[in-house]
Design a protein around this motif. Sequence first.
Motif, PDB file in Angstrom:
ATOM      1  N   ALA A 154       0.849  -1.192   0.000  1.00  0.00           N
ATOM      2  CA  ALA A 154       0.000   0.000   0.000  1.00  0.00           C
ATOM      3  C   ALA A 154       0.885   1.242   0.000  1.00  0.00           C
ATOM      4  O   ALA A 154       1.889   1.304   0.729  1.00  0.00           O
ATOM      5  CB  ALA A 154      -0.907   0.004   1.223  1.00  0.00           C
ATOM      6  N   ALA A 155       0.535   2.233  -0.827  1.00  0.00           N
ATOM      7  CA  ALA A 155       1.314   3.473  -0.906  1.00  0.00           C
ATOM      8  C   ALA A 155       1.099   4.300   0.359  1.00  0.00           C
ATOM      9  O   ALA A 155      -0.028   4.678   0.681  1.00  0.00           O
ATOM     10  CB  ALA A 155       0.913   4.256  -2.133  1.00  0.00           C
ATOM     11  N   THR A 156       2.186   4.578   1.078  1.00  0.00           N
ATOM     12  CA  THR A 156       2.091   5.370   2.300  1.00  0.00           C
ATOM     13  C   THR A 156       2.474   6.830   2.070  1.00  0.00           C
ATOM     14  O   THR A 156       2.110   7.705   2.856  1.00  0.00           O
ATOM     15  CB  THR A 156       2.994   4.782   3.392  1.00  0.00           C
ATOM     16  N   SER A 157       3.207   7.097   0.999  1.00  0.00           N
ATOM     17  CA  SER A 157       3.541   8.470   0.629  1.00  0.00           C
ATOM     18  C   SER A 157       3.928   8.510  -0.840  1.00  0.00           C
ATOM     19  O   SER A 157       4.193   7.473  -1.459  1.00  0.00           O
ATOM     20  CB  SER A 157       4.680   9.015   1.504  1.00  0.00           C
ATOM     21  N   GLY A 158       3.979   9.717  -1.382  1.00  0.00           N
ATOM     22  CA  GLY A 158       4.311   9.896  -2.791  1.00  0.00           C
ATOM     23  C   GLY A 158       3.645  11.142  -3.325  1.00  0.00           C
ATOM     24  O   GLY A 158       2.924  11.848  -2.603  1.00  0.00           O
ATOM     25  N   SER A 159       3.889  11.415  -4.587  1.00  0.00           N
ATOM     26  CA  SER A 159       3.276  12.570  -5.250  1.00  0.00           C
ATOM     27  C   SER A 159       2.665  12.116  -6.566  1.00  0.00           C
ATOM     28  O   SER A 159       3.287  11.350  -7.311  1.00  0.00           O
ATOM     29  CB  SER A 159       4.326  13.658  -5.518  1.00  0.00           C
ATOM     30  N   TRP A 160       1.461  12.587  -6.840  1.00  0.00           N
ATOM     31  CA  TRP A 160       0.762  12.232  -8.062  1.00  0.00           C
ATOM     32  C   TRP A 160       0.144  13.478  -8.683  1.00  0.00           C
ATOM     33  O   TRP A 160      -0.199  14.431  -7.974  1.00  0.00           O
ATOM     34  CB  TRP A 160      -0.369  11.225  -7.787  1.00  0.00           C
ATOM     35  N   VAL A 161       0.005  13.458 -10.007  1.00  0.00           N
ATOM     36  CA  VAL A 161      -0.739  14.494 -10.718  1.00  0.00           C
ATOM     37  C   VAL A 161      -1.755  13.780 -11.595  1.00  0.00           C
ATOM     38  O   VAL A 161      -1.383  12.978 -12.455  1.00  0.00           O
ATOM     39  CB  VAL A 161       0.177  15.380 -11.592  1.00  0.00           C
ATOM     40  N   SER A 162      -3.018  14.044 -11.371  1.00  0.00           N
ATOM     41  CA  SER A 162      -4.062  13.409 -12.172  1.00  0.00           C
ATOM     42  C   SER A 162      -4.028  13.973 -13.586  1.00  0.00           C
ATOM     43  O   SER A 162      -4.215  15.173 -13.778  1.00  0.00           O
ATOM     44  CB  SER A 162      -5.434  13.674 -11.544  1.00  0.00           C
ATOM     45  N   PRO A 163      -3.777  13.143 -14.600  1.00  0.00           N
ATOM     46  CA  PRO A 163      -3.663  13.656 -15.962  1.00  0.00           C
ATOM     47  C   PRO A 163      -4.973  14.162 -16.547  1.00  0.00           C
ATOM     48  O   PRO A 163      -4.969  14.911 -17.516  1.00  0.00           O
ATOM     49  CB  PRO A 163      -3.126  12.452 -16.754  1.00  0.00           C
TER      50      PRO A 163
ATOM     51  N   VAL B 112      -6.283   8.722 -11.311  1.00  0.00           N
ATOM     52  CA  VAL B 112      -6.896  10.033 -11.516  1.00  0.00           C
ATOM     53  C   VAL B 112      -7.612  10.498 -10.252  1.00  0.00           C
ATOM     54  O   VAL B 112      -7.906   9.704  -9.349  1.00  0.00           O
ATOM     55  CB  VAL B 112      -7.910  10.004 -12.684  1.00  0.00           C
ATOM     56  N   THR B 113      -7.904  11.791 -10.197  1.00  0.00           N
ATOM     57  CA  THR B 113      -8.695  12.351  -9.102  1.00  0.00           C
ATOM     58  C   THR B 113      -9.963  11.529  -8.934  1.00  0.00           C
ATOM     59  O   THR B 113     -10.670  11.261  -9.904  1.00  0.00           O
ATOM     60  CB  THR B 113      -9.064  13.812  -9.413  1.00  0.00           C
ATOM     61  N   ASP B 114     -10.255  11.141  -7.694  1.00  0.00           N
ATOM     62  CA  ASP B 114     -11.305  10.141  -7.492  1.00  0.00           C
ATOM     63  C   ASP B 114     -12.680  10.566  -7.987  1.00  0.00           C
ATOM     64  O   ASP B 114     -13.456   9.742  -8.459  1.00  0.00           O
ATOM     65  CB  ASP B 114     -11.375   9.680  -6.031  1.00  0.00           C
ATOM     66  N   ASN B 115     -13.024  11.858  -7.920  1.00  0.00           N
ATOM     67  CA  ASN B 115     -14.370  12.246  -8.363  1.00  0.00           C
ATOM     68  C   ASN B 115     -14.507  12.303  -9.876  1.00  0.00           C
ATOM     69  O   ASN B 115     -15.585  12.588 -10.398  1.00  0.00           O
ATOM     70  CB  ASN B 115     -14.804  13.572  -7.736  1.00  0.00           C
ATOM     71  N   LEU B 116     -13.417  12.038 -10.603  1.00  0.00           N
ATOM     72  CA  LEU B 116     -13.495  11.974 -12.068  1.00  0.00           C
ATOM     73  C   LEU B 116     -13.710  10.554 -12.559  1.00  0.00           C
ATOM     74  O   LEU B 116     -13.935  10.325 -13.741  1.00  0.00           O
ATOM     75  CB  LEU B 116     -12.210  12.534 -12.698  1.00  0.00           C
ATOM     76  N   ASN B 117     -13.620   9.604 -11.666  1.00  0.00           N
ATOM     77  CA  ASN B 117     -13.798   8.198 -12.043  1.00  0.00           C
ATOM     78  C   ASN B 117     -15.286   7.867 -11.987  1.00  0.00           C
ATOM     79  O   ASN B 117     -15.793   7.364 -11.007  1.00  0.00           O
ATOM     80  CB  ASN B 117     -12.999   7.291 -11.091  1.00  0.00           C
ATOM     81  N   GLU B 118     -15.978   8.174 -13.051  1.00  0.00           N
ATOM     82  CA  GLU B 118     -17.419   7.998 -13.112  1.00  0.00           C
ATOM     83  C   GLU B 118     -17.799   7.232 -14.374  1.00  0.00           C
ATOM     84  O   GLU B 118     -16.979   7.015 -15.252  1.00  0.00           O
ATOM     85  CB  GLU B 118     -18.128   9.367 -13.133  1.00  0.00           C
TER      86      GLU B 118
ATOM     87  N   LEU C  26      -7.008   9.166  -4.997  1.00  0.00           N
ATOM     88  CA  LEU C  26      -6.952   8.687  -6.373  1.00  0.00           C
ATOM     89  C   LEU C  26      -7.761   7.417  -6.580  1.00  0.00           C
ATOM     90  O   LEU C  26      -7.789   6.531  -5.724  1.00  0.00           O
ATOM     91  CB  LEU C  26      -5.492   8.418  -6.772  1.00  0.00           C
ATOM     92  N   ASP C  27      -8.402   7.356  -7.724  1.00  0.00           N
ATOM     93  CA  ASP C  27      -9.016   6.126  -8.202  1.00  0.00           C
ATOM     94  C   ASP C  27      -8.215   5.644  -9.392  1.00  0.00           C
ATOM     95  O   ASP C  27      -7.612   6.454 -10.119  1.00  0.00           O
ATOM     96  CB  ASP C  27     -10.468   6.357  -8.640  1.00  0.00           C
ATOM     97  N   ILE C  28      -8.213   4.345  -9.612  1.00  0.00           N
ATOM     98  CA  ILE C  28      -7.608   3.806 -10.825  1.00  0.00           C
ATOM     99  C   ILE C  28      -8.728   3.713 -11.854  1.00  0.00           C
ATOM    100  O   ILE C  28      -9.649   2.904 -11.714  1.00  0.00           O
ATOM    101  CB  ILE C  28      -6.954   2.434 -10.582  1.00  0.00           C
ATOM    102  N   ASP C  29      -8.649   4.570 -12.838  1.00  0.00           N
ATOM    103  CA  ASP C  29      -9.710   4.670 -13.835  1.00  0.00           C
ATOM    104  C   ASP C  29      -9.488   3.692 -14.971  1.00  0.00           C
ATOM    105  O   ASP C  29      -8.365   3.552 -15.470  1.00  0.00           O
ATOM    106  CB  ASP C  29      -9.760   6.090 -14.396  1.00  0.00           C
ATOM    107  N   HIS C  30     -10.560   3.009 -15.352  1.00  0.00           N
ATOM    108  CA  HIS C  30     -10.555   2.260 -16.610  1.00  0.00           C
ATOM    109  C   HIS C  30     -10.895   3.274 -17.690  1.00  0.00           C
ATOM    110  O   HIS C  30     -12.031   3.754 -17.763  1.00  0.00           O
ATOM    111  CB  HIS C  30     -11.588   1.134 -16.571  1.00  0.00           C
TER     112      HIS C  30
ATOM    113  N   GLY D 217      -5.085  17.688 -14.047  1.00  0.00           N
ATOM    114  CA  GLY D 217      -3.892  18.381 -13.599  1.00  0.00           C
ATOM    115  C   GLY D 217      -3.828  18.626 -12.110  1.00  0.00           C
ATOM    116  O   GLY D 217      -3.001  19.406 -11.643  1.00  0.00           O
ATOM    117  N   VAL D 218      -4.672  17.966 -11.327  1.00  0.00           N
ATOM    118  CA  VAL D 218      -4.722  18.186  -9.878  1.00  0.00           C
ATOM    119  C   VAL D 218      -3.662  17.335  -9.173  1.00  0.00           C
ATOM    120  O   VAL D 218      -3.657  16.114  -9.342  1.00  0.00           O
ATOM    121  CB  VAL D 218      -6.124  17.872  -9.320  1.00  0.00           C
ATOM    122  N   PRO D 219      -2.781  17.961  -8.389  1.00  0.00           N
ATOM    123  CA  PRO D 219      -1.765  17.199  -7.660  1.00  0.00           C
ATOM    124  C   PRO D 219      -2.279  16.719  -6.314  1.00  0.00           C
ATOM    125  O   PRO D 219      -3.200  17.301  -5.737  1.00  0.00           O
ATOM    126  CB  PRO D 219      -0.650  18.239  -7.465  1.00  0.00           C
ATOM    127  N   THR D 220      -1.671  15.672  -5.809  1.00  0.00           N
ATOM    128  CA  THR D 220      -2.011  15.181  -4.472  1.00  0.00           C
ATOM    129  C   THR D 220      -0.840  14.389  -3.912  1.00  0.00           C
ATOM    130  O   THR D 220      -0.021  13.843  -4.668  1.00  0.00           O
ATOM    131  CB  THR D 220      -3.269  14.292  -4.486  1.00  0.00           C
TER     132      THR D 220
END
Length: 206
Positions: free
Chosen positions: A92-101, A152-158, A113-117, A104-107
């Motif tokens: 499980a990821a305990t730290s790191g940096s991500w940018v939702s493509p 990706v940003t979790d609220n975009l995984n719809e 984050l959700d893993i989007d299909h 463009g939102v960083p976290t």
Amino acid sequence: MFSKVSLPTVLLLGAVASAVPLDIKGRALPTPIAVSTAKTYLSELVVAVDSNVPAYERSLFKTWDIISGTCDTRETVLKRDGTSVVTDSSCAATSGSWVSPYDGVPTNLASDLDIDHLVPLKEAWVSGARDWTAAQREAFANDLTRPQLVAVTDNLNESKDIANWIPPLSSYVCTYARAWVQVKHFYGLTIDSAEKTAISGILAGC
């Protein structure tokens, strides 16, 4: 499901987000096919009306598979798409940096984050996956080789369809369309007429 909007309207909305700086090198899905190849593949896709008979159920697509050691598909994508990702003994990821493509939102929180299909599971179902075996659907849902899975940003995984939704970040729209065509072509999925029109318009502007 996102409400139906015209492609020009969506592209206009995306233009607003284009000012967001984004460097996703090394932090994104596998590079999709070239625009020229996407146009060729698009012309080869069968145009058909989507069918949800029998009805789609999320449980028909098994996720997530163990990829290596204790790391499953989600954890593998999080490590691939992030920078300086640290994991615990269970992967499980305990730290790191991500940018939702997509936007463009960083976290710094994997939980954001959700893993989007990229081609959603329901979209795959109504365009041909309903006729697949359970093993074929599992392979699709855990595909790390094609440009199909992205953090990706979790609220975009719809639930979404390229005919009525594209990423808010306009600089990513061409990548998204190319990936969509590549995945559909590889898996022999169909497209409906609205989908083909939308993709054709996007690729024409790439």
